[in-house]
Every structure is written in C-alpha cells, then in structure tokens.
Enzyme design. Structure first.
Site, PDB file in Angstrom:
ATOM      1  N   ASP A  24      70.249  81.750  73.427  1.00 55.07           N
ATOM      2  CA  ASP A  24      69.310  81.629  72.322  1.00 55.07           C
ATOM      3  C   ASP A  24      69.713  80.468  71.417  1.00 55.07           C
ATOM      4  O   ASP A  24      70.812  79.909  71.528  1.00 55.07           O
ATOM      5  CB  ASP A  24      69.186  82.942  71.547  1.00 55.07           C
ATOM      6  N   ALA A  25      68.827  80.093  70.514  1.00 52.57           N
ATOM      7  CA  ALA A  25      69.035  78.891  69.702  1.00 52.57           C
ATOM      8  C   ALA A  25      70.331  78.936  68.919  1.00 52.57           C
ATOM      9  O   ALA A  25      70.986  77.897  68.720  1.00 52.57           O
ATOM     10  CB  ALA A  25      67.851  78.698  68.759  1.00 52.57           C
TER      11      ALA A  25
END
Length: 223
Positions: free
Chosen positions: A94-95
């Site tokens: 994820d980011a």
C-alpha cells in the site's frame, strides 16, 4: 532486410518504440553491436522477457496503474511500461508501506509468486502506536487468528520483538493489508510498515526509490 525487421519487432517488444520507429532507428545507426552486445544509443539493451526487478519502494507511491497520485512505475524507465509481455508488480504494497517490491514480465513466475499456494516467507518491520503487550507472538503463531470479515484462520506467523513499539513479523500469506490487520486484531495500530525481505531476497544497501535487476541465481532462489 528481414533481419532488421525482426530486430525492430524485438526492440518494440522491449518498449523502445513502435516497429516503424525502431526500423528508422536501425537505419540511422542508433542500434549497434551484435548478439548479446546489442546497444541502443550506446547503452546496453534491456533484458529480454523474463526479467525481474527489485525495488526499494518509498512511501507515497501506489502499485496500481489505475490509482491516482504517484505510482511506483514512475520510478522505472518509461519504456518498461511499453514492454510486451507487460511488466507488473508482484503483489502490492500500500502507499504508506515501504521496502522490497518485485516486478516481472514473466507471467508464470508472477502467478506462482502471488498464488495462495506459495509459501515464500515475507518479512515486515512494524512500528506500532502502542507498546506490545507480550501476547502477540503466541497469537500470531497459533494458526487460529481470524481476521475480521474472513472465515479462514491465518497460517502461523513468526513475531520477533525488536523494541517496546517495534517488531519484525514474518508471514507466508499475502492477504489484503494482512500485517496491519493482524496487529489491529491484537489491539494495536501500525504507524509505519517496511518490507525487509521477500523469500531469500533482501534490499541490501539499495537506496530508497532505487531499483536493480535480479541475477539469474536470485530468480532461481525464488523456487
């Protein structure tokens, strides 16, 4: 010449441009050398299909080409996105998660590595919002932990406490936001997450935001 057309097709599959553009590049002398010593504009040619890339992913970049904002693919040469077969990330981070991320254009390898049947360990370093309470290692190793919204317990995972609010967790699955959800199930919250290892691979001294090609031996080590 037939050889030039074949070379132009090959270069187009590597993402250097369209076949017509590559035919023109060959005529202009931008392609030099022979065999394994081929060069484009004086630079060694990119690897043939089957390449695997290891990246030290920084925070703030997402792994999906469809997402808004900054994408991990922006950290690679633009021509890599034009390769055929296409280049894809091996799973996703994820980011907000940093660390080891693999890419490949080998479809069989990609599917094998992301398959639920793959048992390659993946190691994460987590910084938590609150101090560890001492029960987490047994909970994660039990093989009985059920994540919210799921009906199948997690496989046993190994937790190593590295500080009051830090730990190293090794898992063999890749469920959605698994590490964050595991700590949430244990009553804590992950503030920072870094993937330190994927199977036998580690980042070594690779700087954040940089990438390198895996050797044939490293690819073979993935099983």
């Amino acid at each position: 010449m037939k050889e030039d057309r074949q070379l132009a097709k090959y270069l187009a599959h590597l993402g250097y441009g369209s076949r017509r553009e590559m035919e023109a590049a060959i005529r202009r002398g931008r392609v030099t050398g022979q065999g394994e010593d081929l060069r484009f504009d004086g630079e060694p040619l990119d690897p043939p299909p089957g390449m695997v890339i290891l990246m030290n992913k920084p925070a703030g970049f997402t792994c999906s080409r469809a997402d808004q904002g900054r994408l991990v693919y922006e950290l690679l040469p633009p021509r890599f996105l034009l390769r055929d077969p296409p280049l894809s990330s091996v799973g996703r981070l994820d980011a907000d998660t940093t660390g080891l991320l693999l890419f490949t254009d080998d479809g069989k390898l990609l599917h094998r590595l992301i398959s639920p049947k793959s048992d390659l360990p993946k190691t994460y370093e987590a910084t938590l919002a609150r101090p560890l309470e001492g029960h987490e290692a047994d909970l994660f190793a039990s093989g009985t932990l059920m994540l919210r919204g799921e009906d199948k317990p997690l496989l046993p995972a190994q937790l190593e406490v590295t500080g009051e609010r830090t730990a190293r967790l090794t898992i063999t699955e890749g469920r959605y936001h698994q590490v964050r959800r595991m700590f949430a199930a244990a009553g804590n919250h992950v503030e920072a997450l870094h993937r330190a290892a994927f199977g036998p691979l580690t980042l070594g001294d690779l700087p954040e935001g940089e990438w390198r090609l895996l050797t044939a031996e490293e690819v073979a080590s993935l099983g």
